[in-house]
Design a protein around this motif. Structure first.
Motif, mmCIF file in Angstrom:
data_model
loop_
_atom_site.group_PDB
_atom_site.id
_atom_site.type_symbol
_atom_site.label_atom_id
_atom_site.label_comp_id
_atom_site.label_asym_id
_atom_site.label_seq_id
_atom_site.Cartn_x
_atom_site.Cartn_y
_atom_site.Cartn_z
ATOM 1 N N ASP A 55 0.843 -1.195 0.000
ATOM 2 C CA ASP A 55 0.000 0.000 0.000
ATOM 3 C C ASP A 55 0.883 1.252 0.000
ATOM 4 N N VAL A 56 0.448 2.292 -0.700
ATOM 5 C CA VAL A 56 1.213 3.539 -0.736
ATOM 6 C C VAL A 56 1.058 4.307 0.566
ATOM 7 N N MET A 57 -0.178 4.497 1.003
ATOM 8 C CA MET A 57 -0.450 5.318 2.188
ATOM 9 C C MET A 57 -0.428 4.470 3.444
ATOM 10 N N MET A 58 0.669 4.570 4.193
ATOM 11 C CA MET A 58 0.803 3.829 5.445
ATOM 12 C C MET A 58 1.420 4.733 6.496
ATOM 13 N N PRO A 59 1.115 4.505 7.765
ATOM 14 C CA PRO A 59 1.794 5.265 8.821
ATOM 15 C C PRO A 59 3.260 4.898 8.887
ATOM 16 N N GLY A 60 4.092 5.834 9.309
ATOM 17 C CA GLY A 60 5.529 5.572 9.332
ATOM 18 C C GLY A 60 6.091 5.701 7.934
ATOM 19 N N GLU A 61 6.934 4.769 7.546
ATOM 20 C CA GLU A 61 7.513 4.793 6.207
ATOM 21 C C GLU A 61 6.437 4.482 5.170
ATOM 22 N N ASP A 62 6.247 5.373 4.204
ATOM 23 C CA ASP A 62 5.189 5.157 3.214
ATOM 24 C C ASP A 62 5.624 4.155 2.158
ATOM 25 N N GLY A 63 4.643 3.719 1.352
ATOM 26 C CA GLY A 63 4.891 2.670 0.383
ATOM 27 C C GLY A 63 5.904 3.028 -0.680
ATOM 28 N N LEU A 64 5.930 4.282 -1.123
ATOM 29 C CA LEU A 64 6.893 4.693 -2.145
ATOM 30 C C LEU A 64 8.321 4.591 -1.628
ATOM 31 N N SER A 65 8.514 5.019 -0.374
ATOM 32 C CA SER A 65 9.834 4.910 0.233
ATOM 33 C C SER A 65 10.239 3.448 0.397
ATOM 34 N N VAL A 66 9.280 2.620 0.817
ATOM 35 C CA VAL A 66 9.548 1.196 0.979
ATOM 36 C C VAL A 66 9.932 0.572 -0.353
ATOM 37 N N CYS A 67 9.185 0.914 -1.402
ATOM 38 C CA CYS A 67 9.460 0.366 -2.733
ATOM 39 C C CYS A 67 10.855 0.752 -3.195
ATOM 40 N N ARG A 68 11.210 2.003 -3.022
ATOM 41 C CA ARG A 68 12.544 2.477 -3.419
ATOM 42 C C ARG A 68 13.631 1.707 -2.658
ATOM 43 N N ARG A 69 13.400 1.488 -1.368
ATOM 44 C CA ARG A 69 14.380 0.769 -0.547
ATOM 45 C C ARG A 69 14.504 -0.694 -0.978
ATOM 46 N N LEU A 70 13.363 -1.338 -1.247
ATOM 47 C CA LEU A 70 13.396 -2.733 -1.673
ATOM 48 C C LEU A 70 14.106 -2.890 -3.010
ATOM 49 N N ARG A 71 13.890 -1.913 -3.903
ATOM 50 C CA ARG A 71 14.533 -1.989 -5.212
ATOM 51 C C ARG A 71 16.048 -1.859 -5.094
ATOM 52 N N ALA A 72 16.517 -1.080 -4.117
ATOM 53 C CA ALA A 72 17.955 -0.943 -3.918
ATOM 54 C C ALA A 72 18.562 -2.230 -3.373
ATOM 55 N N GLN A 73 17.715 -3.072 -2.768
ATOM 56 C CA GLN A 73 18.200 -4.299 -2.149
ATOM 57 C C GLN A 73 18.074 -5.520 -3.052
ATOM 58 N N GLY A 74 17.144 -5.488 -4.004
ATOM 59 C CA GLY A 74 16.915 -6.655 -4.844
ATOM 60 C C GLY A 74 15.804 -6.427 -5.845
ATOM 61 N N SER A 75 15.292 -7.509 -6.409
ATOM 62 C CA SER A 75 14.321 -7.400 -7.493
ATOM 63 C C SER A 75 13.023 -8.139 -7.212
ATOM 64 N N ILE A 76 12.641 -8.296 -5.940
ATOM 65 C CA ILE A 76 11.386 -8.955 -5.631
ATOM 66 C C ILE A 76 10.233 -8.198 -6.281
ATOM 67 N N PRO A 77 9.302 -8.879 -6.946
ATOM 68 C CA PRO A 77 8.177 -8.200 -7.592
ATOM 69 C C PRO A 77 7.315 -7.450 -6.580
ATOM 70 N N ILE A 78 6.841 -6.263 -6.989
ATOM 71 C CA ILE A 78 6.029 -5.414 -6.120
ATOM 72 C C ILE A 78 4.797 -4.928 -6.874
ATOM 73 N N LEU A 79 3.629 -5.146 -6.293
ATOM 74 C CA LEU A 79 2.380 -4.594 -6.805
ATOM 75 C C LEU A 79 1.906 -3.552 -5.802
ATOM 76 N N MET A 80 1.764 -2.311 -6.238
ATOM 77 C CA MET A 80 1.405 -1.229 -5.326
ATOM 78 C C MET A 80 -0.092 -0.961 -5.367
ATOM 79 N N LEU A 81 -0.663 -0.691 -4.197
ATOM 80 C CA LEU A 81 -2.056 -0.283 -4.077
ATOM 81 C C LEU A 81 -2.087 1.229 -3.880
ATOM 82 N N THR A 82 -2.810 1.936 -4.749
ATOM 83 C CA THR A 82 -2.831 3.391 -4.698
ATOM 84 C C THR A 82 -4.240 3.903 -4.488
ATOM 85 N N ALA A 83 -4.352 5.138 -4.024
ATOM 86 C CA ALA A 83 -5.652 5.773 -3.854
ATOM 87 C C ALA A 83 -6.308 5.956 -5.219
ATOM 88 N N LEU A 84 -7.607 5.784 -5.271
ATOM 89 C CA LEU A 84 -8.346 5.904 -6.519
ATOM 90 C C LEU A 84 -8.125 7.274 -7.143
#
Length: 240
Positions: A55-84
């Protein structure tokens, strides 16, 4: 016996987490839920996952930041949930390396279909990665290292690529001088069909051109074929 794919769902809404865990379980997958980035990190230390629904909108570290961090660490597939209707989150999500996005509220059947498509694409990439493992592909003034997923120019300067950019460039380098439609490129890079007014590929092409073209406003490597799509207009060779 093949193990079912293990999906990690990261969302701060309990109703969504519980419903998806139940639904994916009924459809032949394993699912683990996490409430936020901290819980996600803990879950990833304790298990291996085939894909993350984030999910994009989360308390603490948001989804975009998490996605960027995960991409720097590896290539696990990510499907993001965004606000309509939040086009900005979708575009930024793809820019930081998400494989696909789905706006809320969503139909669980569509989520399942997109997860399966991403996993199929991931399997094809792994097969291609095995075939191209250790290869260095030269074109124009660039060399693509398929292991490190980096571009190196003639002066030795490296240019990092996002997962989406790497997949797009690889699709072109494997098919130089072939005309590829937007629909074909979308399927090759993300394993999904184009939506009406879908500009994902055009946006990715623009970002890739900014990295590899001498003048992105007058591209010579990635040519636009009016009415047809795009074509990679340079010769490609393999370096030993």
């Amino acid at each position: 016996m093949t193990q079912p794919p293990h999906i990690l769902i990261v969302d701060d809404h309990r109703e969504i987490r519980d419903a998806l865990v139940k639904y994916l379980g009924k459809n032949g997958m394993r699912a683990t839920a996490a409430t936020d980035a901290v819980a996600m990190d803990a879950a990833m230390k304790g298990g291996r996952f085939a894909l993350i629904v984030l999910d994009v909108m989360m308390p603490g570290e948001d989804g975009l930041s998490v996605c960027r961090r995960l991409r720097a660490q590896g290539s696990i597939p990510i499907l993001m949930l965004t606000a309509l209707g939040d086009e900005t989150d979708r575009i930024v999500g793809l820019e930081v390396g998400a494989d696909d996005y789905l706006p809320k509220p969503f139909n669980p059947r569509e989520l399942l279909a997109r997860i399966k498509a991403i996993l199929r694409r991931s399997e094809r990439v792994e097969v291609a990665g095995g075939r191209l493992s250790g290869h260095r592909l030269a074109f124009d003034r660039w060399v693509l290292d398929t292991d490190r997923r980096t571009l190196t120019d003639v002066d030795g300067a490296e240019v990092a690529l996002t997962t989406a950019e790497f997949r797009l460039l690889t699709a072109f380098l494997e098919r130089p001088r072939f005309v590829l439609s937007r629909e074909q490129l979308l399927d090759l890079t993300s394993g999904r069909a184009a939506q009406v007014f879908d500009r994902t590929i055009d946006n990715q092409i623009s970002r890739l051109r900014r990295k590899i073209e001498v003048d992105p406003t007058q591209p010579t490597l990635i040519a636009t074929v009016w009415g047809g799509g795009y074509s990679f207009a340079a010769d490609v060779s393999e370096m030993q």
